[in-house]
Design a protein around this motif. Structure first.
Motif, PDB file in Angstrom:
ATOM      1  N   VAL A  75      36.675  55.299  46.304  1.00  0.00           N
ATOM      2  CA  VAL A  75      37.852  54.234  44.672  1.00  0.00           C
ATOM      3  C   VAL A  75      36.955  52.814  44.858  1.00  0.00           C
ATOM      4  O   VAL A  75      37.111  52.030  45.652  1.00  0.00           O
ATOM      5  CB  VAL A  75      38.865  54.062  44.833  1.00  0.00           C
ATOM      6  N   GLU A  76      36.596  52.358  43.435  1.00  0.00           N
ATOM      7  CA  GLU A  76      36.453  51.122  43.426  1.00  0.00           C
ATOM      8  C   GLU A  76      37.124  49.957  42.022  1.00  0.00           C
ATOM      9  O   GLU A  76      36.707  50.720  41.582  1.00  0.00           O
ATOM     10  CB  GLU A  76      34.666  50.602  43.317  1.00  0.00           C
ATOM     11  N   GLY A  77      36.712  49.045  42.900  1.00  0.00           N
ATOM     12  CA  GLY A  77      38.149  48.692  42.001  1.00  0.00           C
ATOM     13  C   GLY A  77      37.959  46.895  41.344  1.00  0.00           C
ATOM     14  O   GLY A  77      37.597  46.345  42.641  1.00  0.00           O
ATOM     15  N   VAL A  78      38.003  46.067  40.218  1.00  0.00           N
ATOM     16  CA  VAL A  78      38.342  44.862  40.207  1.00  0.00           C
ATOM     17  C   VAL A  78      40.058  45.040  39.489  1.00  0.00           C
ATOM     18  O   VAL A  78      40.644  45.711  38.750  1.00  0.00           O
ATOM     19  CB  VAL A  78      37.607  44.589  39.103  1.00  0.00           C
ATOM     20  N   LEU A  79      40.786  44.369  40.512  1.00  0.00           N
ATOM     21  CA  LEU A  79      42.169  44.745  40.637  1.00  0.00           C
ATOM     22  C   LEU A  79      43.146  43.625  40.795  1.00  0.00           C
ATOM     23  O   LEU A  79      43.864  43.288  40.703  1.00  0.00           O
ATOM     24  CB  LEU A  79      42.399  45.860  41.819  1.00  0.00           C
ATOM     25  N   ASN A  80      42.269  42.207  40.545  1.00  0.00           N
ATOM     26  CA  ASN A  80      42.806  40.956  40.956  1.00  0.00           C
ATOM     27  C   ASN A  80      42.506  40.099  39.525  1.00  0.00           C
ATOM     28  O   ASN A  80      41.115  39.331  39.540  1.00  0.00           O
ATOM     29  CB  ASN A  80      42.593  40.550  41.565  1.00  0.00           C
ATOM     30  N   GLY A  81      43.551  40.461  38.099  1.00  0.00           N
ATOM     31  CA  GLY A  81      42.633  39.192  36.938  1.00  0.00           C
ATOM     32  C   GLY A  81      42.273  37.643  36.840  1.00  0.00           C
ATOM     33  O   GLY A  81      42.002  36.911  36.741  1.00  0.00           O
ATOM     34  N   THR A  82      43.414  36.991  38.061  1.00  0.00           N
ATOM     35  CA  THR A  82      43.118  35.833  38.351  1.00  0.00           C
ATOM     36  C   THR A  82      41.894  35.453  39.113  1.00  0.00           C
ATOM     37  O   THR A  82      41.089  34.682  38.334  1.00  0.00           O
ATOM     38  CB  THR A  82      44.499  35.236  39.415  1.00  0.00           C
ATOM     39  N   THR A  83      41.563  36.207  40.083  1.00  0.00           N
ATOM     40  CA  THR A  83      40.194  35.585  40.889  1.00  0.00           C
ATOM     41  C   THR A  83      39.155  36.227  39.247  1.00  0.00           C
ATOM     42  O   THR A  83      37.587  35.758  39.168  1.00  0.00           O
ATOM     43  CB  THR A  83      39.832  36.305  41.886  1.00  0.00           C
ATOM     44  N   ASN A  84      38.893  37.332  38.811  1.00  0.00           N
ATOM     45  CA  ASN A  84      38.073  37.685  37.521  1.00  0.00           C
ATOM     46  C   ASN A  84      38.158  36.371  36.478  1.00  0.00           C
ATOM     47  O   ASN A  84      36.940  37.037  36.729  1.00  0.00           O
ATOM     48  CB  ASN A  84      38.456  38.824  37.389  1.00  0.00           C
ATOM     49  N   ARG A 113      25.460  43.466  35.741  1.00  0.00           N
ATOM     50  CA  ARG A 113      25.742  43.114  34.732  1.00  0.00           C
ATOM     51  C   ARG A 113      26.640  44.386  33.333  1.00  0.00           C
ATOM     52  O   ARG A 113      27.015  44.081  32.860  1.00  0.00           O
ATOM     53  CB  ARG A 113      25.046  41.932  33.888  1.00  0.00           C
ATOM     54  N   SER A 114      25.563  45.463  33.773  1.00  0.00           N
ATOM     55  CA  SER A 114      25.914  46.369  32.914  1.00  0.00           C
ATOM     56  C   SER A 114      26.714  47.201  33.494  1.00  0.00           C
ATOM     57  O   SER A 114      27.684  47.954  32.821  1.00  0.00           O
ATOM     58  CB  SER A 114      24.366  46.929  32.724  1.00  0.00           C
ATOM     59  N   ASP A 115      27.200  47.104  34.569  1.00  0.00           N
ATOM     60  CA  ASP A 115      27.995  48.145  35.578  1.00  0.00           C
ATOM     61  C   ASP A 115      29.515  47.597  34.918  1.00  0.00           C
ATOM     62  O   ASP A 115      29.205  46.701  34.519  1.00  0.00           O
ATOM     63  CB  ASP A 115      28.245  47.523  37.174  1.00  0.00           C
ATOM     64  N   PRO A 116      30.361  49.031  34.690  1.00  0.00           N
ATOM     65  CA  PRO A 116      31.381  49.129  34.078  1.00  0.00           C
ATOM     66  C   PRO A 116      31.784  48.040  34.430  1.00  0.00           C
ATOM     67  O   PRO A 116      33.329  48.059  34.693  1.00  0.00           O
ATOM     68  CB  PRO A 116      32.133  50.697  34.092  1.00  0.00           C
ATOM     69  N   LEU A 117      31.959  48.038  36.093  1.00  0.00           N
ATOM     70  CA  LEU A 117      32.940  46.931  36.590  1.00  0.00           C
ATOM     71  C   LEU A 117      32.581  45.180  36.136  1.00  0.00           C
ATOM     72  O   LEU A 117      33.584  44.602  36.748  1.00  0.00           O
ATOM     73  CB  LEU A 117      32.915  47.517  38.204  1.00  0.00           C
ATOM     74  N   ALA A 118      31.483  45.533  35.565  1.00  0.00           N
ATOM     75  CA  ALA A 118      31.573  43.457  35.610  1.00  0.00           C
ATOM     76  C   ALA A 118      32.721  43.510  34.376  1.00  0.00           C
ATOM     77  O   ALA A 118      32.190  42.633  33.512  1.00  0.00           O
ATOM     78  CB  ALA A 118      29.809  44.075  35.618  1.00  0.00           C
ATOM     79  N   VAL A 119      33.705  43.421  34.536  1.00  0.00           N
ATOM     80  CA  VAL A 119      34.351  42.744  33.213  1.00  0.00           C
ATOM     81  C   VAL A 119      34.907  41.801  33.842  1.00  0.00           C
ATOM     82  O   VAL A 119      34.586  41.021  34.159  1.00  0.00           O
ATOM     83  CB  VAL A 119      36.102  43.694  33.269  1.00  0.00           C
ATOM     84  N   LYS A 120      35.751  40.995  32.349  1.00  0.00           N
ATOM     85  CA  LYS A 120      35.413  39.260  32.289  1.00  0.00           C
ATOM     86  C   LYS A 120      36.958  38.998  32.326  1.00  0.00           C
ATOM     87  O   LYS A 120      37.660  39.778  31.928  1.00  0.00           O
ATOM     88  CB  LYS A 120      34.545  39.155  30.807  1.00  0.00           C
ATOM     89  N   TYR A 121      36.758  37.926  32.128  1.00  0.00           N
ATOM     90  CA  TYR A 121      38.475  37.273  32.672  1.00  0.00           C
ATOM     91  C   TYR A 121      39.961  38.109  32.824  1.00  0.00           C
ATOM     92  O   TYR A 121      39.749  38.156  34.448  1.00  0.00           O
ATOM     93  CB  TYR A 121      39.089  37.532  30.664  1.00  0.00           C
ATOM     94  N   ALA A 122      40.659  38.295  32.640  1.00  0.00           N
ATOM     95  CA  ALA A 122      42.101  38.818  33.544  1.00  0.00           C
ATOM     96  C   ALA A 122      41.503  40.446  33.258  1.00  0.00           C
ATOM     97  O   ALA A 122      43.017  41.358  33.770  1.00  0.00           O
ATOM     98  CB  ALA A 122      42.883  38.292  32.923  1.00  0.00           C
TER      99      ALA A 122
END
Ligand code: HSE
Length: 340
Positions: free
Chosen positions: A173-182, A284-293
């Motif tokens: 499991v890999e995740g961007v899990l925090n909106g604030t830091t992102n 930059r093309s990785d699905p984990l490279a989401v933006k903002y929150a």
């Protein structure tokens, strides 16, 4: 279904608003009538076994800072007094996250389970500190302990994982899990300084009451504990994780990543060999490279490969929708069949 809400901050109030606005929809689509028999905030409580007037509760909270001032139903009762005196099917625990000892959420959840109530929590503290114990307690008493809003806000990460795991095995499991830091990292990519970006994230209501929880990676770590237990079946708590936040990330690091087609994201990783939180440079093309929150969770499965779910991972309204989702699933459990 009778519910009691403990913690009437952004998420608790958003839940009250949704219950008001979606009353007819919930009844029509799920046959669900949700009666809020008690609301407890830090200054007192409002209790009515017939169901509280939610419009009035919201107004009272706005004008007086507490529901305890509601005429005839308000009082200085504590959460435990209320738990002992009302007849409720579900405790919705929405107090703020405290990682020192999980309080007051921990005591609220334990008391509710001991008194025979199902629990929906969006509070990450008790789960991060004692998830295996709380799950066992609920299972032993044949009660539901639901927490879909504790990871990913309104994003149905846990349901997605459950679906992916049918007939296959999740190994990572890999995740961007925090909106604030992102949000901060994205705004820094756009040229803003760290402090300004943090102030914006706070204004937008993404940050924790104490934003060091976000910055230090602790909030990500809490959510990763929940995912590691629930999705990978690991019995881990916060103390088992290696945690690094974004406080040391400099504009130069972001520029350097950019020059090689990458972005820095605070990623939580759980796999066989370990569970950790760390800022990593991802393509930059990785699905984990989401933006903002936005949040993103990528699951790696033994046979079907990588699957990602993304969406807005913070915000009162978004998180309150996850509570409704959990309430629907508790209703299904209570009646013994699936509605959806
Ligand atoms: N502070 C959290 C975040 C809120 O920024 O993601 C949602 O859990």
């Amino acid at each position: 279904m009778n519910i009691m809400i403990v913690g009437f901050g952004t998420v608790g109030q958003s839940l009250a608003q949704l219950l008001l606005g979606y009353r007819d929809f919930l009844k029509k689509a799920y046959g669900m009538v949700v009666r809020v028999v008690a609301i407890v905030d830090s200054k007192g409580a409002a209790v009515s076994q017939r169901g509280l007037d939610l419009d009035m509760a919201l107004r009272c909270k706005r004008e007086h800072g507490t529901v305890a001032k509601m005429p005839s139903v308000g009082s200085e009762m504590s959460a435990l007094d209320v738990l002992r005196s009302v007849e409720a099917d579900v405790l919705v625990e929405a107090t703020h996250t405290n990682l020192m000892n999980g309080e007051p959420g921990m005591t609220n959840i334990v008391n509710a389970l001991q008194l025979g109530l199902n629990v929906v929590t969006v509070n990450k503290g008790p789960l991060a500190l004692a998830m295996p114990m709380l799950k066992e307690m609920a299972e032993h008493r044949k009660l539901a302990l639901k927490f879909s809003g504790s990871v990913g806000g309104g994003l149905p990460v846990l349901a997605f994982a459950k679906e992916c795991a049918m007939g296959d095995r999740i190994v990572k499991v890999e995740g961007v899990l925090n909106g604030t830091t992102n949000y901060i990292l994205t705004r820094m990519e756009e040229g803003l300084g760290f402090d300004e970006a943090l102030a914006e994230a706070q204004e937008k209501g993404y940050a924790e009451r104490d934003p060091t929880l976000d910055i230090s990676g602790m909030d990500t770590a809490c959510k990763l504990v929940i995912l590691a237990n629930e999705v990978l079946g690991k019995r881990v708590t916060l103390k088992d994780l290696k945690i690094e936040g974004i406080a040391e990330i400099k504009p130069e690091d972001i520029k350097m990543a950019k020059s090689s087609g990458k972005v820095i994201r605070l990623i939580g990783v759980a796999e066989e060999s370990g569970v950790f939180v760390k800022p990593l440079a991802v393509d930059r093309s990785d699905p984990l490279a989401v933006k903002y929150a936005y949040n993103a969770v990528t699951l790696t499965l033994e046979n079907s490969g990588r699957h990602t779910i993304t969406g807005k991972g913070a915000g009162g309204r978004e998180t309150a929708t996850a509570i409704i989702r959990d309430l629907i699933s508790i209703k299904e459990r209570l009646i013994g069949y699936k509605i959806v």
